[in-house]
Design an enzyme around this catalytic site. Structure first.
Site, PDB file in Angstrom:
ATOM      1  N   GLU A 106       4.585  -6.176   1.678  1.00  0.00           N
ATOM      2  CA  GLU A 106       4.193  -6.581   0.321  1.00  0.00           C
ATOM      3  C   GLU A 106       4.011  -5.383  -0.615  1.00  0.00           C
ATOM      4  O   GLU A 106       2.905  -5.120  -1.083  1.00  0.00           O
ATOM      5  CB  GLU A 106       2.870  -7.359   0.384  1.00  0.00           C
ATOM      6  CG  GLU A 106       2.905  -8.584   1.264  1.00  0.00           C
ATOM      7  CD  GLU A 106       1.517  -9.197   1.475  1.00  0.00           C
ATOM      8  OE1 GLU A 106       0.509  -8.474   1.329  1.00  0.00           O
ATOM      9  OE2 GLU A 106       1.448 -10.381   1.792  1.00  0.00           O
ATOM     10  N   PRO A 107       5.060  -4.642  -0.901  1.00  0.00           N
ATOM     11  CA  PRO A 107       4.886  -3.496  -1.797  1.00  0.00           C
ATOM     12  C   PRO A 107       4.749  -3.928  -3.256  1.00  0.00           C
ATOM     13  O   PRO A 107       5.449  -4.846  -3.706  1.00  0.00           O
ATOM     14  CB  PRO A 107       6.192  -2.708  -1.605  1.00  0.00           C
ATOM     15  CG  PRO A 107       7.202  -3.758  -1.249  1.00  0.00           C
ATOM     16  CD  PRO A 107       6.466  -4.825  -0.477  1.00  0.00           C
ATOM     17  N   GLY A 108       3.843  -3.310  -3.988  1.00  0.00           N
ATOM     18  CA  GLY A 108       3.711  -3.556  -5.422  1.00  0.00           C
ATOM     19  C   GLY A 108       3.992  -2.271  -6.182  1.00  0.00           C
ATOM     20  O   GLY A 108       5.027  -2.106  -6.832  1.00  0.00           O
ATOM     21  N   ARG A 109       3.075  -1.313  -6.011  1.00  0.00           N
ATOM     22  CA  ARG A 109       3.146  -0.040  -6.724  1.00  0.00           C
ATOM     23  C   ARG A 109       4.502   0.662  -6.572  1.00  0.00           C
ATOM     24  O   ARG A 109       5.074   1.139  -7.544  1.00  0.00           O
ATOM     25  CB  ARG A 109       2.045   0.872  -6.173  1.00  0.00           C
ATOM     26  CG  ARG A 109       1.883   2.191  -6.886  1.00  0.00           C
ATOM     27  CD  ARG A 109       1.002   3.134  -6.067  1.00  0.00           C
ATOM     28  NE  ARG A 109      -0.182   2.506  -5.541  1.00  0.00           N
ATOM     29  CZ  ARG A 109      -1.373   2.499  -6.133  1.00  0.00           C
ATOM     30  NH1 ARG A 109      -1.526   3.100  -7.279  1.00  0.00           N
ATOM     31  NH2 ARG A 109      -2.389   1.888  -5.563  1.00  0.00           N
ATOM     32  N   GLY A 128       0.786  -1.233   0.000  1.00  0.00           N
ATOM     33  CA  GLY A 128       0.000   0.000   0.000  1.00  0.00           C
ATOM     34  C   GLY A 128       0.813   1.275   0.000  1.00  0.00           C
ATOM     35  O   GLY A 128       0.244   2.366   0.118  1.00  0.00           O
ATOM     36  N   ARG A 170      -7.071   3.546 -14.813  1.00  0.00           N
ATOM     37  CA  ARG A 170      -6.988   4.153 -13.476  1.00  0.00           C
ATOM     38  C   ARG A 170      -7.653   5.536 -13.360  1.00  0.00           C
ATOM     39  O   ARG A 170      -8.327   5.788 -12.368  1.00  0.00           O
ATOM     40  CB  ARG A 170      -5.526   4.212 -13.000  1.00  0.00           C
ATOM     41  CG  ARG A 170      -4.870   2.818 -12.948  1.00  0.00           C
ATOM     42  CD  ARG A 170      -3.526   2.810 -12.240  1.00  0.00           C
ATOM     43  NE  ARG A 170      -3.697   3.083 -10.823  1.00  0.00           N
ATOM     44  CZ  ARG A 170      -3.373   4.218 -10.251  1.00  0.00           C
ATOM     45  NH1 ARG A 170      -2.836   5.188 -10.950  1.00  0.00           N
ATOM     46  NH2 ARG A 170      -3.576   4.391  -8.972  1.00  0.00           N
ATOM     47  N   CYS A 218     -14.465   3.995 -27.291  1.00  0.00           N
ATOM     48  CA  CYS A 218     -15.781   4.538 -27.618  1.00  0.00           C
ATOM     49  C   CYS A 218     -16.585   4.903 -26.391  1.00  0.00           C
ATOM     50  O   CYS A 218     -17.678   4.359 -26.188  1.00  0.00           O
ATOM     51  CB  CYS A 218     -16.518   3.550 -28.501  1.00  0.00           C
ATOM     52  SG  CYS A 218     -15.668   3.404 -30.065  1.00  0.00           S
ATOM     53  N   GLU A 219     -16.041   5.741 -25.559  1.00  0.00           N
ATOM     54  CA  GLU A 219     -16.858   6.346 -24.514  1.00  0.00           C
ATOM     55  C   GLU A 219     -16.216   7.624 -24.005  1.00  0.00           C
ATOM     56  O   GLU A 219     -14.987   7.768 -24.010  1.00  0.00           O
ATOM     57  CB  GLU A 219     -17.171   5.354 -23.394  1.00  0.00           C
ATOM     58  CG  GLU A 219     -16.001   4.775 -22.660  1.00  0.00           C
ATOM     59  CD  GLU A 219     -16.485   3.784 -21.606  1.00  0.00           C
ATOM     60  OE1 GLU A 219     -16.706   2.625 -21.994  1.00  0.00           O
ATOM     61  OE2 GLU A 219     -16.634   4.168 -20.438  1.00  0.00           O
ATOM     62  N   TYR A 267     -10.427   5.596 -10.561  1.00  0.00           N
ATOM     63  CA  TYR A 267     -10.095   6.239  -9.283  1.00  0.00           C
ATOM     64  C   TYR A 267      -9.919   7.751  -9.403  1.00  0.00           C
ATOM     65  O   TYR A 267      -9.499   8.394  -8.439  1.00  0.00           O
ATOM     66  CB  TYR A 267      -8.789   5.667  -8.702  1.00  0.00           C
ATOM     67  CG  TYR A 267      -8.620   4.179  -8.840  1.00  0.00           C
ATOM     68  CD1 TYR A 267      -9.449   3.299  -8.155  1.00  0.00           C
ATOM     69  CD2 TYR A 267      -7.613   3.648  -9.635  1.00  0.00           C
ATOM     70  CE1 TYR A 267      -9.289   1.930  -8.291  1.00  0.00           C
ATOM     71  CE2 TYR A 267      -7.438   2.282  -9.768  1.00  0.00           C
ATOM     72  CZ  TYR A 267      -8.277   1.424  -9.096  1.00  0.00           C
ATOM     73  OH  TYR A 267      -8.117   0.075  -9.226  1.00  0.00           O
TER      74      TYR A 267
HETATM   75  N1  LLP Z   1      -0.846  -6.999  -0.503  1.00  0.00           N
HETATM   76  C1  LLP Z   1      -2.156  -7.203  -0.711  1.00  0.00           C
HETATM   77  C2  LLP Z   1      -2.842  -8.256   0.044  1.00  0.00           C
HETATM   78  C3  LLP Z   1      -2.844  -6.419  -1.636  1.00  0.00           C
HETATM   79  O1  LLP Z   1      -4.148  -6.621  -1.830  1.00  0.00           O
HETATM   80  C4  LLP Z   1      -2.151  -5.429  -2.371  1.00  0.00           C
HETATM   81  C5  LLP Z   1      -2.841  -4.595  -3.354  1.00  0.00           C
HETATM   82  C6  LLP Z   1      -0.774  -5.265  -2.133  1.00  0.00           C
HETATM   83  C7  LLP Z   1      -0.156  -6.068  -1.181  1.00  0.00           C
HETATM   84  C8  LLP Z   1       0.061  -4.261  -2.864  1.00  0.00           C
HETATM   85  O2  LLP Z   1      -0.358  -2.951  -2.695  1.00  0.00           O
HETATM   86  P1  LLP Z   1       0.525  -1.748  -3.289  1.00  0.00           P
HETATM   87  O3  LLP Z   1       1.825  -1.738  -2.549  1.00  0.00           O
HETATM   88  O4  LLP Z   1       0.744  -2.036  -4.739  1.00  0.00           O
HETATM   89  O5  LLP Z   1      -0.316  -0.553  -3.089  1.00  0.00           O
HETATM   90  N2  LLP Z   1      -5.652  -1.133  -8.778  1.00  0.00           N
HETATM   91  C9  LLP Z   1      -5.399  -0.191  -7.705  1.00  0.00           C
HETATM   92  C10 LLP Z   1      -4.590  -0.801  -6.582  1.00  0.00           C
HETATM   93  C11 LLP Z   1      -5.206  -2.051  -6.020  1.00  0.00           C
HETATM   94  C12 LLP Z   1      -4.362  -2.656  -4.933  1.00  0.00           C
HETATM   95  C13 LLP Z   1      -4.827  -4.015  -4.617  1.00  0.00           C
HETATM   96  N3  LLP Z   1      -4.076  -4.692  -3.629  1.00  0.00           N
HETATM   97  C14 LLP Z   1      -4.718   1.040  -8.288  1.00  0.00           C
HETATM   98  O6  LLP Z   1      -4.507   1.081  -9.490  1.00  0.00           O
HETATM   99  O7  LLP Z   1      -4.427   1.992  -7.569  1.00  0.00           O
END
Ligand code: LLP
Length: 444
Positions: free
Chosen positions: A301-304, A259, A340, A371-372, A344
């Site tokens: 658990e970083p993704g973004r 997150g 996105r 087309c929107e 959002y």
């Molecule tokens: N761990 C769990 C259990 C999660 O559900 C998520 C993201 C993460 C880690 C990683 O979160 P991050 O570090 O990437 O924020 N589609 C949305 C974001 C959805 C996130 C879903 N879960 C967007 O484009 O902002």
């Protein structure tokens, strides 16, 4: 590809603070990322193209490893996954968080050690669980009461599987309602407030083939403050102490999810990772000391924040339209490669690349080709007044949750993914073509 770099002064003062660290200005308004001109990428691989800076991804993995030396950092694959990404993350020593058999199989077949993978999901399909057990996934995170018996049955009486329980700690945080997961009004996890989490923990502990290694929470996404994490951590430590008191079981892991927020435009706030690491560790030690609890191993658990700032989307302008007071700049991608803004209301900062413009800037709205009317990529941004069809626009901070959420809308096809690194570019994922659509469409 060779590039000649212009001095900062000669190139003007446009802010590149949200671009990959490797970004360099080139003569005639060009930009290079990873030592490769984006205009050359567009010519060679066509547009739209998603450019991923390998060095930036690796650098961000290292930043996490340095900030959290005692923790397990798991990259959240949902942000973006490909075989190269799997390799980079593995080589940088991170683990992986997946949420489907698809992500899991891709990672394992690309050489990721299954024991370093955690499987999530609020509704795990039979296929997800089958793949997890067959491949030997490290942990399965239990998200609801019905999963306990299902996983136990799938494991079998003689089997063994490490699990965690996802707890909803009652903390509201995140950049948008749709990505807030820390309170009881959404679908994920088991509530701390209504006792659902405690009940599930007792039931898991009653299943000898399930080894409860720890607790998990993920309070939301695009969070830019440390405080909500500290509140959540305090509550999770409190719950771990109650588990010890009630069941005599000391859990060895605490997964605080991801997150971590990033800036999409210059001047926007981002989560300070060093401060997060320091304050989480301090809070963990303080809370555990007060409860006389052995300090669990921390997982995150970083993704973004790993992949978002490493990606740049490159589009070609197809049309420029003046409607009343508005100027619409339409590009060859849109909501099918980046949903996105529509989902959002996220704002981006696109930029003209590939030629210098001396025209005064004007406010324009960058739209896609779908087309929107809601197919808007960047509303009311400043762009050079002479922008015209054939120009290239680049959008930074495009690496997370764009391609992974891309769709087949209007059969436009998903873009190519190109890695850039140390002056060379290579195709990671080829563009989706009409043949791809045709090959799946097998009925008549
Ligand atoms: N761990 C769990 C259990 C999660 O559900 C998520 C993201 C993460 C880690 C990683 O979160 P991050 O570090 O990437 O924020 N589609 C949305 C974001 C959805 C996130 C879903 N879960 C967007 O484009 O902002």
């Amino acid at each position: 590809m060779t590039v000649t770099v212009l001095s900062e002064v000669a190139a003007g003062a446009a802010d590149l603070s949200v671009w990959p660290a490797s970004t360099q200005r080139l003569p005639h308004g060009g930009l290079a990322v990873g030592g490769v001109s984006l205009a050359e990428v567009a010519d060679r691989f066509e547009t739209p193209a998603y450019v991923l800076d390998e060095g930036e991804v690796r650098g961000r993995c290292r930043t996490y490893q340095d900030a959290f030396p005692a923790a397990d950092v798991l990259y959240a694959a949902k942000a973006f996954l490909s075989r190269a990404m799997v390799r980079w993350v593995r080589e940088e020593g991170l683990g992986l968080d997946v949420c489907s058999a698809g992500e899991l199989e891709l990672a394992v077949t690309a050489g990721f050690p299954p024991e370093r993978i955690v499987l999530h999901g609020n509704a795990k399909s039979p296929r997800d669980l089958e793949a997890a057990l067959r491949l030997g996934v490290g942990r399965i995170v239990i998200d609801g009461p019905s999963e306990i018996a299902r996983i136990a049955a799938a494991v079998g009486p003689e089997g063994h599987q490490k699990v965690m329980v996802r707890v909803v700690p009652g903390v509201s945080a995140g950049g948008h309602d749709k990505i807030r997961t820390g309170t009881d009004d959404q679908k994920f996890g088991l509530s701390l407030t209504d006792g659902g989490a405690q009940h599930a923990i007792s039931r898991v502990l009653g299943r000898p083939q399930l080894e409860l290694t720890g607790l998990h929470c993920h309070i939301g996404s695009q969070i830019t403050e440390v405080k909500p994490y500290l509140v959540a951590l305090r509550r999770m430590v409190g719950l771990m102490a109650r588990v010890r008191d009630t069941h005599g079981v000391v859990l060895s892991e605490l997964d605080m999810g991801g997150g971590h927020g990033i800036a999409y435009r210059p001047g926007e706030p981002a989560l300070d990772l060093t401060s997060l690491a320091r304050r989480l560790r301090a809070e963990l030690h303080k809370g555990c000391a007060a409860a006389r609890l052995t300090v669990p191993r921390l997982l995150i658990e970083p993704g973004r924040a790993v992949v978002g700032p490493a990606g740049v989307a490159v589009y070609r302008v197809l049309a420029v339209k003046h409607t009343g007071e508005k100027v619409f700049v339409a590009v060859d991608g849109g909501m099918s490669d980046n949903p996105r803004p529509a989902l959002y209301g996220v704002r981006y900062a696109p930029r003209l690349i590939g030629r210098a413009s001396t025209a005064a800037s004007r406010t324009a709205t960058v739209v896609g080709r779908h087309c929107e009317a809601g197919d808007v990529l960047a509303a009311d941004v400043e762009l050079p007044g002479d922008i015209r069809p054939g120009d290239l626009l680049a959008v930074p901070v495009a690496g997370a949750y764009q391609l992974s959420m891309a769709s087949g809308y209007n059969l436009v096809g998903r873009p190519a993914v190109v890695a850039v690194h140390q002056g060379s570019a290579r195709l990671l994922v080829r563009r989706e073509t009409l043949d791809d659509f045709r090959s799946r469409d097998i009925g008549d």
